[in-house]
Design a protein around this motif. Structure first.
Motif, PDB file in Angstrom:
ATOM      1  N   VAL A  72      -3.498  15.490  66.666  1.00 63.24           N
ATOM      2  CA  VAL A  72      -4.363  14.487  66.050  1.00 63.24           C
ATOM      3  C   VAL A  72      -3.631  13.909  64.847  1.00 63.24           C
ATOM      4  CG1 VAL A  72      -6.572  14.055  64.911  1.00 63.24           C
ATOM      5  CG2 VAL A  72      -6.428  15.735  66.764  1.00 63.24           C
ATOM      6  N   VAL A  73      -3.438  12.609  64.846  1.00 62.31           N
ATOM      7  CA  VAL A  73      -2.756  11.924  63.746  1.00 62.31           C
ATOM      8  C   VAL A  73      -3.830  11.239  62.905  1.00 62.31           C
ATOM      9  CG1 VAL A  73      -1.016  10.218  63.101  1.00 62.31           C
ATOM     10  CG2 VAL A  73      -0.738  11.556  65.202  1.00 62.31           C
ATOM     11  N   THR A  93      -1.676  15.565  74.747  1.00 63.20           N
ATOM     12  CA  THR A  93      -2.432  14.390  74.322  1.00 63.20           C
ATOM     13  C   THR A  93      -2.243  14.126  72.837  1.00 63.20           C
ATOM     14  OG1 THR A  93      -4.097  14.867  75.999  1.00 63.20           O
ATOM     15  CG2 THR A  93      -4.744  13.360  74.243  1.00 63.20           C
ATOM     16  N   ILE A  94      -2.041  12.864  72.498  1.00 63.63           N
ATOM     17  CA  ILE A  94      -1.974  12.420  71.111  1.00 63.63           C
ATOM     18  C   ILE A  94      -3.237  11.612  70.842  1.00 63.63           C
ATOM     19  CG2 ILE A  94      -0.702  11.038  69.428  1.00 63.63           C
ATOM     20  CD1 ILE A  94       1.781  11.493  71.296  1.00 63.63           C
ATOM     21  N   GLY A  98      -6.488   3.617  64.932  1.00 66.27           N
ATOM     22  CA  GLY A  98      -5.895   2.420  64.350  1.00 66.27           C
ATOM     23  C   GLY A  98      -4.503   2.069  64.826  1.00 66.27           C
ATOM     24  N   ILE A  99      -3.972   2.745  65.838  1.00 67.57           N
ATOM     25  CA  ILE A  99      -2.666   2.386  66.372  1.00 67.57           C
ATOM     26  C   ILE A  99      -2.735   2.367  67.892  1.00 67.57           C
ATOM     27  CG2 ILE A  99      -1.377   3.363  64.435  1.00 67.57           C
ATOM     28  CD1 ILE A  99      -0.615   5.706  66.280  1.00 67.57           C
ATOM     29  N   VAL A 114      -4.804   8.810  73.239  1.00 68.96           N
ATOM     30  CA  VAL A 114      -6.210   8.450  73.063  1.00 68.96           C
ATOM     31  C   VAL A 114      -6.346   7.756  71.714  1.00 68.96           C
ATOM     32  CG1 VAL A 114      -8.580   9.298  72.822  1.00 68.96           C
ATOM     33  CG2 VAL A 114      -7.014  10.416  74.425  1.00 68.96           C
ATOM     34  N   ALA A 115      -6.716   6.490  71.744  1.00 66.15           N
ATOM     35  CA  ALA A 115      -6.950   5.749  70.503  1.00 66.15           C
ATOM     36  C   ALA A 115      -8.438   5.828  70.183  1.00 66.15           C
ATOM     37  CB  ALA A 115      -6.526   4.296  70.670  1.00 66.15           C
TER      38      ALA A 115
END
Length: 134
Positions: A72-73, A93-94, A98-99, A114-115
């Protein structure tokens, strides 16, 4: 066992969000661990928090060599300075707000992306995305 690593900066609610994920797992009858890993206590310093969730008792006690299923970023400004995909399992999964996938460049290849929505309650949006991944 599912492992989630959160990337953020000191001063952001990174640990609080990780603890909410662990608490949600505990209410479902699962076992959970949370490990904070950070450098200096200064505003803006990068930090990581690792959460492990499993149906069985978790015996592993270190987050030094994590191999997460999900990353999770929470702060997109970390992308140029931190390899958020370090140790991420193949096909992992990332989750980021906002990206888009292109912001990850070559590092994003081979991973799911996943945004989350940046409108409204950002923490709640991240929690909902993670609920579906646990």
């Amino acid at each position: 066992m599912r492992e989630i690593r959160f990337h953020g900066r000191y001063g952001q609610p990174v640990a609080a969000l990780a603890n909410k994920v662990a608490a949600a797992a505990l209410t479902r009858g699962k076992y959970a661990q949370v490990f904070e890993s950070f450098a200096a206590y200064r505003p803006g310093a990068p930090l990581e928090v690792t959460v492990r969730v499993d149906n069985e008792f978790i015996r592993r006690r270190s987050a030094n060599a994590s191999s997460p299923d999900v990353v999770v970023v929470m702060d997109n400004s970390l992308l140029p300075v931190t390899d958020v995909t370090r140790g991420l399992k193949a096909g992992g999964t990332i989750v980021a707000a906002g990206i888009d996938r292109a912001a990850l460049g070559e590092r994003g290849r081979g991973f799911q992306f996943v945004a989350t929505v940046t409108d409204g309650d950002r923490q709640q949006n991240l929690l909902q995305a993670l609920e579906e991944l646990l």
